[in-house]
Every structure is written in C-alpha cells, then in structure tokens.
Design a protein around this motif. Sequence first.
Motif, PDB file in Angstrom:
ATOM      1  N   THR A 174      70.076  29.531  59.990  1.00  0.00           N
ATOM      2  CA  THR A 174      68.660  30.042  60.319  1.00  0.00           C
ATOM      3  C   THR A 174      68.573  29.842  61.724  1.00  0.00           C
ATOM      4  O   THR A 174      67.938  30.419  62.523  1.00  0.00           O
ATOM      5  N   ILE A 175      68.795  28.786  62.353  1.00  0.00           N
ATOM      6  CA  ILE A 175      68.661  28.508  63.584  1.00  0.00           C
ATOM      7  C   ILE A 175      69.393  29.552  64.486  1.00  0.00           C
ATOM      8  O   ILE A 175      68.993  29.953  65.626  1.00  0.00           O
ATOM      9  N   VAL A 176      70.661  29.901  64.151  1.00  0.00           N
ATOM     10  CA  VAL A 176      71.533  30.731  64.761  1.00  0.00           C
ATOM     11  C   VAL A 176      71.003  31.989  64.780  1.00  0.00           C
ATOM     12  O   VAL A 176      70.894  32.744  65.850  1.00  0.00           O
ATOM     13  N   GLN A 177      70.151  32.319  63.634  1.00  0.00           N
ATOM     14  CA  GLN A 177      69.773  33.730  63.502  1.00  0.00           C
ATOM     15  C   GLN A 177      68.391  33.855  64.413  1.00  0.00           C
ATOM     16  O   GLN A 177      68.066  34.764  65.088  1.00  0.00           O
ATOM     17  N   ILE A 179      67.819  32.123  67.367  1.00  0.00           N
ATOM     18  CA  ILE A 179      68.271  32.123  68.825  1.00  0.00           C
ATOM     19  C   ILE A 179      68.910  33.367  68.932  1.00  0.00           C
ATOM     20  O   ILE A 179      68.660  34.077  70.054  1.00  0.00           O
ATOM     21  N   THR A 180      69.721  34.039  68.095  1.00  0.00           N
ATOM     22  CA  THR A 180      70.247  35.481  68.211  1.00  0.00           C
ATOM     23  C   THR A 180      69.130  36.415  68.279  1.00  0.00           C
ATOM     24  O   THR A 180      69.231  37.402  69.177  1.00  0.00           O
ATOM     25  N   TYR A 181      68.453  36.517  67.419  1.00  0.00           N
ATOM     26  CA  TYR A 181      67.649  37.906  67.053  1.00  0.00           C
ATOM     27  C   TYR A 181      65.928  37.734  67.462  1.00  0.00           C
ATOM     28  O   TYR A 181      65.435  38.471  67.682  1.00  0.00           O
ATOM     29  N   GLY A 182      65.577  36.354  67.777  1.00  0.00           N
ATOM     30  CA  GLY A 182      64.361  36.102  68.112  1.00  0.00           C
ATOM     31  C   GLY A 182      63.463  36.034  66.864  1.00  0.00           C
ATOM     32  O   GLY A 182      63.664  36.076  65.928  1.00  0.00           O
ATOM     33  N   ARG A 274      56.002  35.108  70.073  1.00  0.00           N
ATOM     34  CA  ARG A 274      57.263  35.711  70.126  1.00  0.00           C
ATOM     35  C   ARG A 274      58.375  35.051  70.871  1.00  0.00           C
ATOM     36  O   ARG A 274      57.805  34.313  71.952  1.00  0.00           O
ATOM     37  N   MET A 275      59.237  34.669  70.064  1.00  0.00           N
ATOM     38  CA  MET A 275      60.555  34.035  70.901  1.00  0.00           C
ATOM     39  C   MET A 275      61.463  35.238  71.227  1.00  0.00           C
ATOM     40  O   MET A 275      61.862  35.998  70.022  1.00  0.00           O
ATOM     41  N   PRO A 276      61.992  35.520  72.252  1.00  0.00           N
ATOM     42  CA  PRO A 276      62.743  36.634  72.678  1.00  0.00           C
ATOM     43  C   PRO A 276      64.270  36.365  71.978  1.00  0.00           C
ATOM     44  O   PRO A 276      64.691  35.166  71.874  1.00  0.00           O
ATOM     45  N   ALA A 277      64.896  37.372  71.674  1.00  0.00           N
ATOM     46  CA  ALA A 277      66.380  37.415  71.328  1.00  0.00           C
ATOM     47  C   ALA A 277      66.876  37.158  72.443  1.00  0.00           C
ATOM     48  O   ALA A 277      66.881  37.476  73.533  1.00  0.00           O
ATOM     49  N   HIS A 278      68.431  36.567  72.075  1.00  0.00           N
ATOM     50  CA  HIS A 278      69.018  35.830  73.217  1.00  0.00           C
ATOM     51  C   HIS A 278      70.730  36.596  72.877  1.00  0.00           C
ATOM     52  O   HIS A 278      71.632  35.954  73.716  1.00  0.00           O
ATOM     53  N   GLU A 279      70.680  37.379  72.036  1.00  0.00           N
ATOM     54  CA  GLU A 279      72.108  38.117  71.911  1.00  0.00           C
ATOM     55  C   GLU A 279      72.699  38.490  73.172  1.00  0.00           C
ATOM     56  O   GLU A 279      73.908  38.844  73.271  1.00  0.00           O
ATOM     57  N   LYS A 280      71.932  39.159  73.900  1.00  0.00           N
ATOM     58  CA  LYS A 280      72.440  39.745  75.251  1.00  0.00           C
ATOM     59  C   LYS A 280      72.451  38.759  76.498  1.00  0.00           C
ATOM     60  O   LYS A 280      72.770  39.164  77.203  1.00  0.00           O
ATOM     61  N   ILE A 281      72.053  37.810  76.088  1.00  0.00           N
ATOM     62  CA  ILE A 281      71.836  36.664  77.134  1.00  0.00           C
ATOM     63  C   ILE A 281      73.040  35.343  76.945  1.00  0.00           C
ATOM     64  O   ILE A 281      73.747  35.280  77.927  1.00  0.00           O
ATOM     65  N   PRO A 284      78.155  34.663  71.464  1.00  0.00           N
ATOM     66  CA  PRO A 284      77.953  33.999  70.250  1.00  0.00           C
ATOM     67  C   PRO A 284      78.421  32.532  69.935  1.00  0.00           C
ATOM     68  O   PRO A 284      77.685  31.663  69.273  1.00  0.00           O
ATOM     69  N   GLU A 285      79.597  32.234  71.039  1.00  0.00           N
ATOM     70  CA  GLU A 285      79.984  30.687  70.921  1.00  0.00           C
ATOM     71  C   GLU A 285      78.770  30.028  71.583  1.00  0.00           C
ATOM     72  O   GLU A 285      78.564  28.853  71.074  1.00  0.00           O
ATOM     73  N   GLN A 286      78.089  30.134  72.709  1.00  0.00           N
ATOM     74  CA  GLN A 286      77.224  29.603  73.017  1.00  0.00           C
ATOM     75  C   GLN A 286      76.070  29.425  72.311  1.00  0.00           C
ATOM     76  O   GLN A 286      75.431  28.359  72.264  1.00  0.00           O
ATOM     77  N   ILE A 287      75.504  30.498  71.484  1.00  0.00           N
ATOM     78  CA  ILE A 287      74.469  30.265  70.623  1.00  0.00           C
ATOM     79  C   ILE A 287      74.558  29.320  69.330  1.00  0.00           C
ATOM     80  O   ILE A 287      74.073  28.512  69.101  1.00  0.00           O
ATOM     81  N   LYS A 288      76.135  29.267  68.852  1.00  0.00           N
ATOM     82  CA  LYS A 288      76.444  28.199  67.888  1.00  0.00           C
ATOM     83  C   LYS A 288      76.149  26.901  68.446  1.00  0.00           C
ATOM     84  O   LYS A 288      75.842  25.966  67.831  1.00  0.00           O
ATOM     85  N   ILE A 289      76.700  26.629  69.840  1.00  0.00           N
ATOM     86  CA  ILE A 289      76.598  25.305  70.210  1.00  0.00           C
ATOM     87  C   ILE A 289      75.226  24.956  70.451  1.00  0.00           C
ATOM     88  O   ILE A 289      74.707  23.839  70.302  1.00  0.00           O
ATOM     89  N   LEU A 290      74.315  25.881  71.101  1.00  0.00           N
ATOM     90  CA  LEU A 290      72.912  25.599  71.429  1.00  0.00           C
ATOM     91  C   LEU A 290      72.211  25.262  69.800  1.00  0.00           C
ATOM     92  O   LEU A 290      71.498  24.401  69.790  1.00  0.00           O
TER      93      LEU A 290
END
Length: 308
Positions: A174-177, A179-182, A274-281, A284-290
């Motif tokens: 859920t945390i990955v989701q 961060i990815t999609y906001g 609102r939390m912005p999506a970070h999928e374009k920032i 995927p590896e960085q999102i998992k680490i974060l």
Amino acid sequence: MNDYVSGFWGYYVGGISLAGILWCVWLLWTQRAWLGKRPPNTAENTGHEWDGVAELNNPVPRWWTWMYLLMCIFGIGYLVLYPGLGSYGGYLQHTQAKEVQDALAAEAERVRPIYAKFGAMDVTEIAQDPDAMAIGQRLFLNTCAQCHGSDARGSTGFPNLANDDWQYGGDPETIVQTITYGRHGIMAPLGEVIDGATAVDIANYVRSLSGLAHDQLRAVRGERAFMETCVACHGADAKGNQLLGAPNLTDDVWIFGSSEAKIVEAIQNGRTNRMPAHEKILTPEQIKILAAWVWSRPDNPVPPVAQQ
C-alpha cells in the motif's frame, strides 16, 4: 513559447520579434549616408549651449554601426535555430523542458546500476539492507521532507509517517501504491445538513473517543448525530475505513488539529488533501526503496525477513 491558448498569440509574438530586428536593420540602412558623410572624430555644433556646455552632433562610430548589424544577424539566426517566433519551435527544436527531460534521463541511466540489485527484491528485504536505507533516507529528504518533515513526523495538514496510524494502510504494498499514484483525500462539507450546534456536539463526541477534554452532555447528543451522519465513512466504532481513506477518530492522531473549533470546521466545511503521484518523478526501484525506508521508521518495527 509554443503553448499558447490561441494561434493568434504565436503570430503576434513572432511578428513583434521580427519587426524589432527588421526595424533596426532599416534604420541603419536608411541612415548609412549620414553615418559615413563626415570623417571620424569630427563633431557639428548644434548651436545649443547651456551654462557653457555646448551640444554637439557627433557622428556614430563605424564600430557601433557594425556591432548593431552583427547583432541583428545574430538575432535572426537565433530565432531560426531556437524558439522565439511565437509557436515556431526552432530548427533545433530545443526547449528547456526537453533539456530537463534529457538531463533526468541521463542521470537515471548513470545511477541505474546502483538501483539494479534492488529491482528483484521486495520491500521487506530492502528494509534489511543498510545501503538501501541510506539511499531511502536521501530520497525522502529530497522528495518528501518538504511536506512530511525531515523526521517524517509531518505537520498540520501532512500525515505523520513515523507512527502506526495509516489512513490507507501501512503495509509495504500500500505504501508503494501511495507513493506511485498519490492520494486524494476528501471529506465532504456537511454544513448544509449539520447546523453549528450539532457540529459542536459531534466534535465533543469525537474528542471523547480520544480521551480529550469534552462536554459530556454535548458528547451524548453528538453520538446520536454521529451515528446518523458519519458512520458511512468512519464506521460505527469511529475507527475509520482505509479503503476510503477515512481516518480513525479514536486514536488521538490528528492531521489538521484536535481542538473543538478545528473539528467543527472540518465537519461543516469539509477537507481536501492531496498527495501528488511520484511515478513520473521516481523510478520503480527508487519508489520501493523509499517505501522500505518509510515502512521501517523507528516507531514502525520492521519484522525480520524469514530465512530461506
């Protein structure tokens, strides 16, 4: 300069740019005879004098004329190669946005080997890797600390990520989701259906659920109003609903404040967060680490990874 809402403005800006250059060329061309009719270092007295100082009509130096001509030639060449003529993107199609995208792509390619080994690992495994946690902390400080604080404990309007209270769920997936999609949290304004006095009653009831100071009589009335209006999102036990992002109202954890006035304001005017999506920032590896770093905060004990 090529994102105008109307094609007219592209022609308008392009026309002004060209007109300025052509006017300079025309001026120099039409005055060429006057500019060169007198020898250098000579001056004509205009006859105007003030306090002993005469006004002279000095001829323009030749180098000045050539400088302006070369500047005009340079300006035309620049407008042909780069954006500047309204909607025309230039022969080289160079834009600052493209420059930033190219720089980001080059940087992503440069650091790709660093993140490669984490691609096949899940979040719980990454949380056990000291190198990954050091990277995760830097990613958090660069990307998330502006809202959630350098210690991840949030502030007014921004959730605390260092406790075990999660509006949408605190499991790694859920945390990955998130961060990815906001996320876009909305509490509907109820001022049209709940008057001010009833809102105060509900606020006292909600405060009582967290053990905060409250008016007991108003809390009793507020419980009835809560059961009629608020249970659809927050549940009969007021513990919220992570599928909806409805917060738990019983754990004394507040994003916008726990005072009676703040709760009444939320009831009557609603909340939008609102939390912005970070999928374009982030990759995927960085999102998992974060996500692993957030999941492993000191107040969120990380269970040991099962040995294979």
